[in-house]
Design a protein around this motif. Structure first.
Motif, PDB file in Angstrom:
ATOM      1  N   TYR A  50     -15.275  19.659  23.089  1.00 43.87           N
ATOM      2  CA  TYR A  50     -14.319  18.593  22.785  1.00 43.87           C
ATOM      3  C   TYR A  50     -13.501  18.928  21.538  1.00 43.87           C
ATOM      4  CZ  TYR A  50     -16.117  15.587  26.450  1.00 43.87           C
ATOM      5  OH  TYR A  50     -16.466  15.078  27.669  1.00 43.87           O
ATOM      6  N   MET A  51     -14.098  19.647  20.598  1.00 45.72           N
ATOM      7  CA  MET A  51     -13.346  20.088  19.420  1.00 45.72           C
ATOM      8  C   MET A  51     -12.275  21.105  19.833  1.00 45.72           C
ATOM      9  SD  MET A  51     -14.682  18.215  17.133  1.00 45.72           S
ATOM     10  CE  MET A  51     -14.878  17.094  18.516  1.00 45.72           C
ATOM     11  N   GLN A  52     -12.614  21.959  20.788  1.00 47.73           N
ATOM     12  CA  GLN A  52     -11.632  22.902  21.327  1.00 47.73           C
ATOM     13  C   GLN A  52     -10.482  22.138  21.976  1.00 47.73           C
ATOM     14  OE1 GLN A  52     -14.194  25.122  23.946  1.00 47.73           O
ATOM     15  NE2 GLN A  52     -14.789  26.570  22.351  1.00 47.73           N
ATOM     16  N   ALA A  53     -10.812  21.101  22.737  1.00 46.40           N
ATOM     17  CA  ALA A  53      -9.778  20.284  23.375  1.00 46.40           C
ATOM     18  C   ALA A  53      -8.915  19.592  22.317  1.00 46.40           C
ATOM     19  CB  ALA A  53     -10.409  19.259  24.307  1.00 46.40           C
ATOM     20  N   ALA A  54      -9.538  19.075  21.271  1.00 44.78           N
ATOM     21  CA  ALA A  54      -8.783  18.421  20.200  1.00 44.78           C
ATOM     22  C   ALA A  54      -7.818  19.394  19.547  1.00 44.78           C
ATOM     23  CB  ALA A  54      -9.737  17.835  19.161  1.00 44.78           C
ATOM     24  N   ALA A  55      -8.287  20.611  19.290  1.00 42.73           N
ATOM     25  CA  ALA A  55      -7.416  21.630  18.683  1.00 42.73           C
ATOM     26  C   ALA A  55      -6.234  21.948  19.599  1.00 42.73           C
ATOM     27  CB  ALA A  55      -8.221  22.891  18.386  1.00 42.73           C
ATOM     28  N   ARG A  56      -6.474  21.938  20.886  1.00 36.75           N
ATOM     29  CA  ARG A  56      -5.402  22.208  21.858  1.00 36.75           C
ATOM     30  C   ARG A  56      -4.403  21.059  21.908  1.00 36.75           C
ATOM     31  NH1 ARG A  56      -5.745  20.272  26.794  1.00 36.75           N
ATOM     32  NH2 ARG A  56      -8.028  20.287  26.838  1.00 36.75           N
ATOM     33  N   ILE A  57      -4.883  19.828  21.764  1.00 42.14           N
ATOM     34  CA  ILE A  57      -4.046  18.641  21.944  1.00 42.14           C
ATOM     35  C   ILE A  57      -3.309  18.232  20.683  1.00 42.14           C
ATOM     36  CG2 ILE A  57      -4.184  16.150  22.412  1.00 42.14           C
ATOM     37  CD1 ILE A  57      -6.513  16.895  24.377  1.00 42.14           C
ATOM     38  N   LYS A  58      -3.935  18.368  19.529  1.00 39.67           N
ATOM     39  CA  LYS A  58      -3.314  17.894  18.285  1.00 39.67           C
ATOM     40  C   LYS A  58      -2.045  18.688  17.994  1.00 39.67           C
ATOM     41  CE  LYS A  58      -7.428  15.900  16.250  1.00 39.67           C
ATOM     42  NZ  LYS A  58      -8.434  15.988  15.194  1.00 39.67           N
ATOM     43  N   PRO A  59      -0.960  17.970  17.654  1.00 39.89           N
ATOM     44  CA  PRO A  59       0.338  18.623  17.507  1.00 39.89           C
ATOM     45  C   PRO A  59       0.526  19.425  16.221  1.00 39.89           C
ATOM     46  CG  PRO A  59       0.540  16.294  17.007  1.00 39.89           C
ATOM     47  CD  PRO A  59      -0.877  16.524  17.479  1.00 39.89           C
ATOM     48  N   SER A  60      -0.256  19.111  15.193  1.00 38.38           N
ATOM     49  CA  SER A  60      -0.094  19.844  13.940  1.00 38.38           C
ATOM     50  C   SER A  60      -1.436  19.965  13.229  1.00 38.38           C
ATOM     51  CB  SER A  60       0.921  19.157  13.023  1.00 38.38           C
ATOM     52  OG  SER A  60       0.453  17.898  12.621  1.00 38.38           O
ATOM     53  N   ARG A  61      -1.509  20.977  12.386  1.00 42.88           N
ATOM     54  CA  ARG A  61      -2.751  21.266  11.661  1.00 42.88           C
ATOM     55  C   ARG A  61      -3.140  20.135  10.721  1.00 42.88           C
ATOM     56  NH1 ARG A  61      -5.444  24.151   7.599  1.00 42.88           N
ATOM     57  NH2 ARG A  61      -6.760  25.834   8.425  1.00 42.88           N
ATOM     58  N   ASP A  62      -2.143  19.425  10.193  1.00 43.28           N
ATOM     59  CA  ASP A  62      -2.438  18.375   9.220  1.00 43.28           C
ATOM     60  C   ASP A  62      -3.105  17.135   9.832  1.00 43.28           C
ATOM     61  OD1 ASP A  62      -0.025  17.730  10.476  1.00 43.28           O
ATOM     62  OD2 ASP A  62       0.716  16.619   8.745  1.00 43.28           O
ATOM     63  N   VAL A  63      -3.210  17.068  11.150  1.00 45.45           N
ATOM     64  CA  VAL A  63      -3.922  15.943  11.770  1.00 45.45           C
ATOM     65  C   VAL A  63      -5.318  16.332  12.260  1.00 45.45           C
ATOM     66  CG1 VAL A  63      -1.816  14.710  12.385  1.00 45.45           C
ATOM     67  CG2 VAL A  63      -2.856  16.276  14.047  1.00 45.45           C
ATOM     68  N   VAL A  64      -5.725  17.573  11.973  1.00 39.75           N
ATOM     69  CA  VAL A  64      -7.063  18.004  12.391  1.00 39.75           C
ATOM     70  C   VAL A  64      -8.124  17.164  11.681  1.00 39.75           C
ATOM     71  CG1 VAL A  64      -8.732  19.902  12.335  1.00 39.75           C
ATOM     72  CG2 VAL A  64      -6.381  20.332  13.094  1.00 39.75           C
ATOM     73  N   ARG A  65      -7.981  17.011  10.391  1.00 37.87           N
ATOM     74  CA  ARG A  65      -8.940  16.187   9.628  1.00 37.87           C
ATOM     75  C   ARG A  65      -8.429  14.754   9.598  1.00 37.87           C
ATOM     76  NH1 ARG A  65     -12.969  17.414   6.542  1.00 37.87           N
ATOM     77  NH2 ARG A  65     -13.838  15.755   5.285  1.00 37.87           N
ATOM     78  N   ASP A  66      -9.247  13.835  10.086  1.00 39.26           N
ATOM     79  CA  ASP A  66      -8.867  12.431  10.188  1.00 39.26           C
ATOM     80  C   ASP A  66      -9.981  11.598   9.547  1.00 39.26           C
ATOM     81  OD1 ASP A  66      -8.394   9.807  11.006  1.00 39.26           O
ATOM     82  OD2 ASP A  66      -7.793  10.379  13.036  1.00 39.26           O
ATOM     83  N   GLU A  67      -9.765  11.214   8.299  1.00 40.67           N
ATOM     84  CA  GLU A  67     -10.801  10.496   7.541  1.00 40.67           C
ATOM     85  C   GLU A  67     -11.229   9.197   8.218  1.00 40.67           C
ATOM     86  OE1 GLU A  67     -12.494  11.707   5.014  1.00 40.67           O
ATOM     87  OE2 GLU A  67     -11.264  13.501   4.875  1.00 40.67           O
ATOM     88  N   ALA A  68     -10.275   8.465   8.778  1.00 45.45           N
ATOM     89  CA  ALA A  68     -10.631   7.215   9.450  1.00 45.45           C
ATOM     90  C   ALA A  68     -11.535   7.497  10.655  1.00 45.45           C
ATOM     91  CB  ALA A  68      -9.375   6.467   9.891  1.00 45.45           C
ATOM     92  N   ARG A  69     -11.243   8.546  11.393  1.00 42.53           N
ATOM     93  CA  ARG A  69     -12.068   8.899  12.555  1.00 42.53           C
ATOM     94  C   ARG A  69     -13.463   9.342  12.106  1.00 42.53           C
ATOM     95  NH1 ARG A  69     -14.382   8.153  17.228  1.00 42.53           N
ATOM     96  NH2 ARG A  69     -14.844  10.076  18.317  1.00 42.53           N
ATOM     97  N   ILE A  70     -13.553  10.077  11.006  1.00 44.42           N
ATOM     98  CA  ILE A  70     -14.863  10.498  10.486  1.00 44.42           C
ATOM     99  C   ILE A  70     -15.725   9.265  10.225  1.00 44.42           C
ATOM    100  CG2 ILE A  70     -16.064  11.550   8.519  1.00 44.42           C
ATOM    101  CD1 ILE A  70     -13.605  13.463   8.298  1.00 44.42           C
ATOM    102  N   GLU A  71     -15.169   8.294   9.526  1.00 41.67           N
ATOM    103  CA  GLU A  71     -15.935   7.092   9.201  1.00 41.67           C
ATOM    104  C   GLU A  71     -16.266   6.288  10.449  1.00 41.67           C
ATOM    105  OE1 GLU A  71     -17.423   6.787   6.315  1.00 41.67           O
ATOM    106  OE2 GLU A  71     -16.417   8.671   5.849  1.00 41.67           O
ATOM    107  N   ASP A  72     -15.376   6.295  11.434  1.00 39.25           N
ATOM    108  CA  ASP A  72     -15.631   5.616  12.707  1.00 39.25           C
ATOM    109  C   ASP A  72     -16.812   6.267  13.428  1.00 39.25           C
ATOM    110  OD1 ASP A  72     -14.974   3.810  14.944  1.00 39.25           O
ATOM    111  OD2 ASP A  72     -14.281   5.640  15.941  1.00 39.25           O
ATOM    112  N   VAL A  73     -16.825   7.595  13.474  1.00 39.44           N
ATOM    113  CA  VAL A  73     -17.923   8.321  14.130  1.00 39.44           C
ATOM    114  C   VAL A  73     -19.243   8.013  13.436  1.00 39.44           C
ATOM    115  CG1 VAL A  73     -18.901  10.633  14.521  1.00 39.44           C
ATOM    116  CG2 VAL A  73     -16.499  10.184  15.074  1.00 39.44           C
ATOM    117  N   VAL A  74     -19.266   8.113  12.116  1.00 41.31           N
ATOM    118  CA  VAL A  74     -20.500   7.876  11.360  1.00 41.31           C
ATOM    119  C   VAL A  74     -20.968   6.434  11.542  1.00 41.31           C
ATOM    120  CG1 VAL A  74     -21.539   7.802   9.059  1.00 41.31           C
ATOM    121  CG2 VAL A  74     -20.103   9.741   9.724  1.00 41.31           C
ATOM    122  N   SER A  75     -20.056   5.495  11.511  1.00 42.48           N
ATOM    123  CA  SER A  75     -20.405   4.087  11.707  1.00 42.48           C
ATOM    124  C   SER A  75     -21.046   3.866  13.070  1.00 42.48           C
ATOM    125  CB  SER A  75     -19.154   3.220  11.557  1.00 42.48           C
ATOM    126  OG  SER A  75     -19.445   1.878  11.868  1.00 42.48           O
TER     127      SER A  75
END
Length: 114
Positions: A50-75
């Motif tokens: 799924y990380m490979q798919a995300a890398a393929r889908i995300k339009p730019s390198r600056d959206v690879v790290r998503d702090e809000a998504r990190i906290e959502d996953v951990v929550s």
């Protein structure tokens, strides 16, 4: 017939373990842990795809790290951990490390494919 495929754990192998409360020897414990580890590796392998798919889908390198998504996953993991009885003191650091390594991997895939 085995349910093993490259991206799925072997359910027959996992089901062959002795339940923790039924273990009578350290060999039983170690066998159960080894079977669980094999299943976890297979699941993490699929998660990595799924990380490979995300890398393929995300339009730019600056959206690879998503702090809000990190906290959502951990929550979500912490809520699931509470439901299953996994101590948060194990769940949170394990998932934060998994997420960090996944992000590092996604950056590598993103860079390699652009």
């Amino acid at each position: 017939m085995s349910s093993k495929t490259p991206d799925h754990f072997d359910l027959e192998d996992l089901n062959a373990r002795t339940a923790p409360e039924a273990c009578e020897t350290m060999a039983d414990v170690r066998d159960g842990v080894d079977r669980m580890d094999r299943a976890l590796v297979a699941l993490i392998t699929e998660r990595t795809r799924y990380m490979q798919a995300a890398a393929r889908i995300k339009p730019s390198r600056d959206v690879v790290r998503d702090e809000a998504r990190i906290e959502d996953v951990v929550s979500k993991v912490l809520k699931s951990a509470e439901t299953t009885g996994l101590p948060a003191t194990i769940a949170e650091p394990v998932w934060r490390e998994l997420v960090e390594q996944s992000i590092a991997y996604e950056f590598k895939v993103w860079d390699k494919t652009r």
